[in-house]
Scaffold this motif. Structure first.
Motif, short mmCIF file in Angstrom:
data_model
loop_
_atom_site.label_atom_id
_atom_site.label_comp_id
_atom_site.label_asym_id
_atom_site.label_seq_id
_atom_site.Cartn_x
_atom_site.Cartn_y
_atom_site.Cartn_z
N ILE A 215 0.83 -1.21 0.00
CA ILE A 215 0.00 0.00 0.00
C ILE A 215 0.86 1.26 0.00
O ILE A 215 0.62 2.20 -0.77
CB ILE A 215 -0.94 0.01 1.22
N LEU A 216 1.89 1.28 0.86
CA LEU A 216 2.72 2.47 1.00
C LEU A 216 3.82 2.56 -0.05
O LEU A 216 4.47 3.59 -0.19
CB LEU A 216 3.35 2.50 2.40
N ASP A 217 4.01 1.44 -0.78
CA ASP A 217 5.01 1.38 -1.85
C ASP A 217 6.42 1.67 -1.32
O ASP A 217 7.18 2.45 -1.90
CB ASP A 217 4.67 2.35 -2.98
N LYS A 218 6.76 1.04 -0.19
CA LYS A 218 8.11 1.17 0.35
C LYS A 218 8.40 0.01 1.30
O LYS A 218 7.48 -0.59 1.86
CB LYS A 218 8.29 2.50 1.08
N LYS A 219 9.69 -0.29 1.49
CA LYS A 219 10.11 -1.33 2.41
C LYS A 219 10.03 -0.81 3.85
O LYS A 219 10.31 0.36 4.10
CB LYS A 219 11.53 -1.78 2.10
N LEU A 220 9.65 -1.69 4.77
CA LEU A 220 9.51 -1.30 6.17
C LEU A 220 10.46 -2.12 7.03
O LEU A 220 10.69 -3.30 6.75
CB LEU A 220 8.07 -1.51 6.64
#
Length: 229
Positions: free
Chosen positions: A172-177
């Protein structure tokens, strides 16, 4: 009176639905091949016209159920699109909604019947009219919502691993966490129930399965939170 019903211009009220799903660690959107002119054969959002006896919400629910076979879909009104030339046939005003569904729950026969197909949000083909703008607004709204309200109850299966939940947020956020930071943040919300069961497909030791505490989840949906990742 300066105006009267008989002298006013007529416009056609329509509804368009951006349907999000989650599968194979990807955020996806359901599109359909348009089966009438103009733009026949091109990719389109799922939509239709509002009937006289309907509200926009009722029309959106009818259209979503007709295509997916699912009742009680999570849905939010997004935006009203009213550019004069947005539809070349009639002066049409469309109210867009975005919906979240678990891909496993939809009726595959209905999807096939209407030549619908799931696309990764990052690989959506060109769409008719102003539907690209609708998808862009819906994706941005979903990302903002993920940081202020819990996401997952509508998109994940009933039982899921922590990794699946993290992958959903990453999609959803289009980034690695960061794994540790994400787990700490999620646990601080106290909306998960850790089960004694394990998913043995992820590793030899397996990964514990979780489910949402529905009451606490809905409380967070109602009151919101700040979920900075």
């Amino acid at each position: 009176m300066l105006n009267s019903y008989s002298t006013e211009d007529k416009v056609v009220p329509a509804v368009d639905c951006i349907i999000f799903g989650f599968d194979d660690d990807k955020l996806k959107i359901l599109l359909i091949k348009r089966d009438f002119e103009p733009e026949k054969g091109n990719w389109s959002l799922i939509g239709g016209f509002m009937k006289k006896q309907e509200t926009f919400d009722i029309a959106a629910n009818r259209i979503l159920n007709h295509l997916t076979g699912i009742h009680d879909i999570y849905m939010e009104q997004l935006y009203t699109f009213s550019k004069v030339d947005r539809d070349p046939v009639e002066r049409t005003i469309s109210v867009a909604y975005y919906a979240l569904i678990n891909i496993e729950d939809h009726n595959e026969e209905l999807i096939e019947k209407y030549s619908a197909k799931w696309f990764n949000v990052s690989k959506v083909p060109p769409l008719i009219f102003d539907h690209d703008e609708m998808v862009d607004k819906a994706t941005k709204r979903l990302r903002r919502r993920a940081l202020t309200k819990p996401i997952g109850f509508e998109l994940l299966p009933e039982k899921f691993t922590m990794l699946q939940l993290q992958k959903l947020y990453e999609a959803i956020l289009d980034k690695k966490l960061d794994k540790r930071n994400f787990i700490n943040k999620i646990n601080s919300l106290k909306i998960l129930v850790k089960l004694d069961e394990k998913d043995m497909n992820s590793s030899r030791k397996g990964s514990f399965l979780y489910k949402f505490d529905k009451e606490k989840y809905e409380e967070k949906v109602l009151n919101g939170f700040s979920f900075k990742l």
